[in-house]
Design an enzyme around this catalytic site. Sequence first.
Site, PDB file in Angstrom:
ATOM      1  N   GLU A 190      46.647  41.258  40.331  1.00 29.23           N
ATOM      2  CA  GLU A 190      46.476  42.678  40.020  1.00 29.23           C
ATOM      3  C   GLU A 190      46.960  43.608  41.138  1.00 29.23           C
ATOM      4  O   GLU A 190      47.659  44.581  40.862  1.00 29.23           O
ATOM      5  CB  GLU A 190      45.006  42.958  39.679  1.00 29.23           C
ATOM      6  CG  GLU A 190      44.643  42.442  38.300  1.00 29.23           C
ATOM      7  CD  GLU A 190      43.150  42.271  38.080  1.00 29.23           C
ATOM      8  OE1 GLU A 190      42.373  42.712  38.939  1.00 29.23           O
ATOM      9  OE2 GLU A 190      42.781  41.698  37.054  1.00 29.23           O
TER      10      GLU A 190
ATOM     11  N   ASP B 223      41.216  47.364  45.176  1.00 33.83           N
ATOM     12  CA  ASP B 223      40.981  47.352  43.731  1.00 33.83           C
ATOM     13  C   ASP B 223      39.513  47.088  43.433  1.00 33.83           C
ATOM     14  O   ASP B 223      39.036  45.970  43.534  1.00 33.83           O
ATOM     15  CB  ASP B 223      41.864  46.274  43.085  1.00 33.83           C
ATOM     16  CG  ASP B 223      41.657  46.179  41.575  1.00 33.83           C
ATOM     17  OD1 ASP B 223      40.759  46.862  41.042  1.00 33.83           O
ATOM     18  OD2 ASP B 223      42.389  45.415  40.940  1.00 33.83           O
TER      19      ASP B 223
ATOM     20  N   LYS C  23      35.207  38.447  31.282  1.00 35.22           N
ATOM     21  CA  LYS C  23      36.093  37.972  32.343  1.00 35.22           C
ATOM     22  C   LYS C  23      35.308  37.293  33.459  1.00 35.22           C
ATOM     23  O   LYS C  23      35.809  36.386  34.116  1.00 35.22           O
ATOM     24  CB  LYS C  23      36.860  39.169  32.895  1.00 35.22           C
ATOM     25  CG  LYS C  23      37.966  38.832  33.870  1.00 35.22           C
ATOM     26  CD  LYS C  23      38.736  40.095  34.162  1.00 35.22           C
ATOM     27  CE  LYS C  23      39.727  39.935  35.286  1.00 35.22           C
ATOM     28  NZ  LYS C  23      40.425  41.204  35.522  1.00 35.22           N
TER      29      LYS C  23
ATOM     30  N   ASP D 111      46.792  44.177  31.288  1.00 31.64           N
ATOM     31  CA  ASP D 111      45.726  44.162  32.282  1.00 31.64           C
ATOM     32  C   ASP D 111      44.465  43.750  31.535  1.00 31.64           C
ATOM     33  O   ASP D 111      43.875  44.554  30.820  1.00 31.64           O
ATOM     34  CB  ASP D 111      45.577  45.557  32.910  1.00 31.64           C
ATOM     35  CG  ASP D 111      44.404  45.638  33.872  1.00 31.64           C
ATOM     36  OD1 ASP D 111      43.779  44.595  34.139  1.00 31.64           O
ATOM     37  OD2 ASP D 111      44.118  46.747  34.359  1.00 31.64           O
TER      38      ASP D 111
END
Lengths: 107, 626
Positions: B189, B211, B87, B25
Amino acid sequence: MAISLTDAAAARIKTFLENRNSGYGLRLGVKTSGCSGMAYVLEFADQSEGDDTVFEDKGVKIIIDPKSLVYLDGTELDYAKEGLNEGFKFNNPNVKDSCGCGESFTV
Amino acid sequence: MALLQISEPGQTAAPHQHKLAAGIDLGTTNSLVATVRSGLAETLPDENGSHLLPSVVRYRLGLPPQVGEEARAALIEDPHNTISSVKRFMGRGLADICKGCSCSEYDFAESAGSDSSVPRIRTVAGDISPVEASAEILKTLKACAEKTLDGELTGVVITVPAYFDDAQRQATKDAAQLAGLTVLRLLNEPTAAAVAYGLDRESEGVHVVYDLGGGTFDISILRLNRGVFEVMSTAGNTALGGDDFDRTIAQWLAGQAGLGAEMTVHKMRALRAEACRAKEALSDVESVSVAVPRDDGSVWQGELDREQLNALIDPLIQKTLSPCRRALRDAGIELDEIEDVVMVGGSTRSPRVRERVGEFFHCEVLVDIDPDKVVAVGAAIQADVLVGNKPDDEMLLLDVIPLSLGIETMGGLVEKVIPRNATIPCAKAQDFTTFKDGQTALAVHVVQGERELVSDCRSLARFELRGIPPMAAGAARIRVTFQVDADGLLSVTAREQASGVESSVQVKPSYGLSDSEIEQMLRDSMAHAEEDVAARNLREMQVEARRAIEALESALASDAALLSADERTRLDAALEDLRAKAEGSDHLSIKQAIEALNIASDGFAARRMDAGIHAAMAGHKLEEFS
């Protein structure tokens, strides 16, 4: 003729079997392969075959086929931690020699 | 003696043939690695027993980069060389980043020299691209996993937000490659989270995955049908997360403490750290005391209670709900069909988030698995299947394309070939044709996005189809095929097939093979999107001007005798005027010149027509034509 488990090994096997949601027990065995003759087999077992010997130690069923039993008799299965790694360890009195990494052995 | 793991029946590997797989992850704030051992998926701790690796990289002069906790500790003292939340920059252009964040803390290198719009962050160790920084994080996770598993990793599954577009996915793959990892698959994800919860073993039904991580928000609607997971729709916001909570709270703190708007990077980070601490503490207690150092050296002491926190973060939570509505609409799902909501990401620890989400969906909110670990665990389970450690691949995951894919057509419009939320892998073909008589080449411009104009979408690739046999406009049939593989990555082919002749297709692989090509792709997109359209207008007009000039010149060559000297002079003047204007850059004035030339040549054209007919009919009897 017996196979035994350490407490740590029994506890881990129970956890893994529970997590898997199914399974009769743990199958131990040997197969001919590897750099030094024999290699251990460590698998979940969903059933036992006709010729299998089934031991029970600390609430865990251990299933072994008759051919493998010859090589494994007297073995104690342990669960050990080495550094970051952890896993099962065969303390097998029949082993004469094993390869450097210990994944395979001769009797 | 080697340490062994329990295998599935019949799956025991030969010695030294273990297929080690891990799930990663790669998060905005924290990254994790997990693996399946003896049938149990767990995240792996590092030497210090910590499962979460802060996604922070610190570059040092003459020393290898630091990753994780050490680097995070240096965030305040060494902000310019310490990269966090990288990211957010993955696969994005500089203009895009500056737009998304008004107060970016990094010193982005000018594109000088490398003539690239891929952002590079200036550090003491040189200019660092987001891909390189991500690769450092992946390398650290890889080392941890290989030390723990005592062997080399065969392959990994890396998770990405469902909302990541192709360039961002490709950047993630590149980072993995740079870190020496074999990527089995990129997994969305939310899909990974659903796998971790074992929803694939549950009863059939619709599940929602909410999420809210450090930097990104994703909502996914999944349907379990006959043991198969189908991602029905995804939506989200690539620039909304816990970081924004921190920023909002930090701003409030600054306001309370009476700090000015002008703040050093140093101060801003310290303030943010305090905001983050207060936010996390308020998940368990009703009120927390906060301290902010003032410019004059004194310290402002205050109190932040849950009610105030809720008031601050409510607008942000509210922002997550409109993608939720969109996802529901895309999936065509009513609220009462939803079984449960899986909560993922550290920010869902906030009681307020859980409360609001539960209210919105009117159903149970699943929070049993650590929301920080759940995605990595799911990825590990998937990696274990893909690497071949499972007897039967029972788990079949269908993912969707997050944004529509299409090509540019005349006028700068987008023709969508694969619509948003189509399940992948998939292939779709559409026929296109030529615009001009005798056209032998076709430029294919692949774009991604929901808007109608190319300028509003993202440019992914351009290539040319050459060798089309000359024929009238509209007669050629060119089949453009879009193919998306299981990773969500795209390949496009164009084939001319009206004539039955195989024409040679030259595809310049501007699609995601090397860093420089990705840079090129990005440069083509955001930075120059508008100029592209203007340039296209101009080019189209110039092409039209050239056509008009050529037509008139060939007419003059054969029929100049039909013109009087005066007419000829006027026509030549209009022709000259158009030639001059076509060299310029104003497409409107070119257009006017073309029209002027058309008017000037009207009489000439009519006379040529008459003369042509006269020549054809002279010496023939009328009966011959009837």
